[in-house]
Design an enzyme around this catalytic site. Structure first.
Site, PDB file in Angstrom:
ATOM      1  CD  GLU A  78      -2.804  -0.914   0.008  1.00  0.00           C
ATOM      2  OE1 GLU A  78      -3.046  -0.149  -0.700  1.00  0.00           O
ATOM      3  OE2 GLU A  78      -3.521  -2.191  -0.322  1.00  0.00           O
ATOM      4  CB  CYS A 141      -6.603  -2.866   6.113  1.00  0.00           C
ATOM      5  SG  CYS A 141      -6.955  -4.760   6.194  1.00  0.00           S
TER       6      CYS A 141
END
Length: 209
Positions: A78, A141
């Site tokens: 990410e 998340c």
């Protein structure tokens, strides 16, 4: 070097969370770095608070959180977390916030401070599918990635942090999926890159859409 790696417990309809399986499969030492492991609940606020408490306890140089992204075919590193909770399903405590800031009045977003391109290259060199993701979602998340980055920016800015999503385990009979050896090797390669690179490398990793 101390590296804190976190994983989530199971949520939704799943009986296991592959992040916990991968976490338990990691060695305690990777490229001379000591690996500290923590399983956190899939619960808004409590998840990030447990990480923050562990950071204060062990004083790591790096924090990497693992999360499940069912439906993604590859390991996803990410790039960014945004200041929003917009849950499509309830977390494990029944919370389902819609369009709520994680930190009221906080920064709109935080970028990963990990060498994400070096991590991507290291995983690819192991022959394992991986990509850079530009959305960590809006569930727990993303909440964890944002909240940890916000805390570190204010209290311990020299600590690097980021987030990696992984697919389903093949034993879960869901697709797409990866096997445990692939997932473990990919995460180990990513951690090795974090140890090796203080600054990121410049290689393509973006997307067209």
């Amino acid at each position: 070097m101390k590296i804190l790696i976190t994983a989530f417990d199971a949520f939704g309809d799943d009986k296991i969370n592959p992040t916990t399986v991968v976490l338990n499969n990691l060695p305690s030492i990777i490229k001379n770095a000591s690996i500290y492991k923590l399983v956190i609940p899939t619960i808004r606020y409590k998840s990030a608070q447990m990480i923050i408490e562990k950071i204060e306890e062990i004083d790591p140089e790096v924090v990497i959180s693992l999360g499940l992204a069912g439906g993604r075919p590859a390991i996803s590193i990410e790039r960014i977390a945004i200041n929003i909770d917009d849950f499509r399903i309830c977390d494990n405590e029944g919370n389902m916030p819609i369009d709520e800031e994680i930190v009221r009045g906080g920064a709109p977003a935080y970028f990963s401070t990990l060498p994400i391109k070096a991590m991507l290259k290291a995983i690819h060199e192991e022959g394992i599918a991986a990509n850079i993701s530009n959305t960590a979602g809006t569930f727990v998340c993303n909440h964890v990635m944002y909240a940890v980055a916000d805390y570190l920016s204010k209290h311990n800015p020299q600590v690097r942090s980021g987030f990696i999503h992984i697919p389903y385990l093949d034993t879960m009979d869901k697709t797409p999926s990866m096997n445990l050896d692939e997932l473990s090797s990919g995460i180990i390669a990513a951690i090795e890159a974090v140890v090796s690179f203080d600054y990121d490398i410049k290689i393509p990793g973006g997307s067209l859409h």
